[in-house]
Design a protein around this motif. Structure first.
Motif, PDB file in Angstrom:
ATOM      1  N   SER A 186       0.838  -1.215   0.000  1.00 22.86           N
ATOM      2  CA  SER A 186       0.000   0.000   0.000  1.00 22.86           C
ATOM      3  C   SER A 186       0.863   1.250   0.000  1.00 22.86           C
ATOM      4  O   SER A 186       0.601   2.201  -0.738  1.00 22.86           O
ATOM      5  CB  SER A 186      -0.918   0.017   1.219  1.00 22.86           C
ATOM      6  N   LEU A 201      -3.895  -8.983  -2.576  1.00 23.95           N
ATOM      7  CA  LEU A 201      -4.843  -8.012  -3.097  1.00 23.95           C
ATOM      8  C   LEU A 201      -4.637  -6.691  -2.344  1.00 23.95           C
ATOM      9  O   LEU A 201      -4.756  -6.645  -1.125  1.00 23.95           O
ATOM     10  CB  LEU A 201      -6.279  -8.509  -2.912  1.00 23.95           C
ATOM     11  N   ASP A 248      -5.699  -2.574  -2.670  1.00 26.94           N
ATOM     12  CA  ASP A 248      -6.489  -1.551  -3.353  1.00 26.94           C
ATOM     13  C   ASP A 248      -7.183  -2.120  -4.599  1.00 26.94           C
ATOM     14  O   ASP A 248      -7.132  -1.537  -5.686  1.00 26.94           O
ATOM     15  CB  ASP A 248      -5.625  -0.350  -3.737  1.00 26.94           C
ATOM     16  N   ASP A 249      -7.786  -3.275  -4.447  1.00 30.97           N
ATOM     17  CA  ASP A 249      -8.518  -3.954  -5.521  1.00 30.97           C
ATOM     18  C   ASP A 249      -7.644  -4.354  -6.708  1.00 30.97           C
ATOM     19  O   ASP A 249      -8.142  -4.557  -7.809  1.00 30.97           O
ATOM     20  CB  ASP A 249      -9.697  -3.093  -6.011  1.00 30.97           C
ATOM     21  N   ARG A 250      -6.334  -4.461  -6.502  1.00 33.23           N
ATOM     22  CA  ARG A 250      -5.421  -4.898  -7.563  1.00 33.23           C
ATOM     23  C   ARG A 250      -4.642  -6.107  -7.053  1.00 33.23           C
ATOM     24  O   ARG A 250      -4.212  -6.138  -5.910  1.00 33.23           O
ATOM     25  CB  ARG A 250      -4.442  -3.796  -7.932  1.00 33.23           C
ATOM     26  N   VAL A 251      -4.423  -7.057  -7.925  1.00 37.05           N
ATOM     27  CA  VAL A 251      -3.647  -8.246  -7.573  1.00 37.05           C
ATOM     28  C   VAL A 251      -2.163  -7.971  -7.801  1.00 37.05           C
ATOM     29  O   VAL A 251      -1.769  -7.497  -8.872  1.00 37.05           O
ATOM     30  CB  VAL A 251      -4.090  -9.467  -8.407  1.00 37.05           C
TER      31      VAL A 251
END
Length: 160
Positions: free
Chosen positions: A60, A87, A89-92
């Motif tokens: 993050s 995962l 912030d909604d990203r892999v």
């Protein structure tokens, strides 16, 4: 000269930042150009060896400064709970195993832009950790991560 021709003014860490460093912190010297000069781009002092618990906060912080991060490279032999993806912030973000040792983490932004961070052992004494992290973020640093930890009393070759 237009404002786009003006070179960016380097931002320096406040002089008291090193005293505030504690487990769970990352110090980053993020020069996001091809001319990065130091061996390392930053340092990280995780609280534990459980990467499933530690990686999300680091990623993050990095994403806030670098933008999307696509991969993390760690040595699986050195860490517990190493996930294959995280995962954030909604990203892999994919986690790969590299034989880099427990003193380094590789962060990939995009396809090829790799940042190398010193990893201070979670059980490091605060003074040794601060010294190692300060060395890692110096623009003129020429020491590899393992050597910095040895020089500051936290490497495998040290007696303390």
């Amino acid at each position: 000269m237009t404002s786009s021709d003006t070179p960016p003014v380097p931002r320096r860490l406040p002089s008291g930042v090193h005293e505030a460093v504690r487990p769970g912190c990352a110090l980053l010297r993020l020069e996001t150009t091809a001319s990065r000069e130091g061996v390392l781009d930053g340092a990280w002092w995780p609280r534990s060896r459980d990467m499933g618990a530690e990686l999300p906060a680091l990623l993050s912080a990095l994403i806030a400064h670098l933008g999307p991060v696509t991969r993390v490279g760690l040595d699986t032999a050195a860490w517990e709970g190493l996930p294959t993806r995280v995962l954030v912030d909604d990203r892999v973000v994919h986690v790969d195993s590299f034989p880099v040792g427990d003193d380094t983490v590789l962060i990939t932004r995009g396809d090829r832009d790799i940042f190398s961070l010193l990893v201070v052992p979670p059980d490091a004494a605060p003074d040794a950790a601060r010294t190692a992290m300060a060395q890692a973020v110096r623009a003129d640093n020429i020491s590899q991560a393992a050597q910095i930890l040895i020089d500051t009393g936290r490497g495998r070759g040290s007696s303390g």
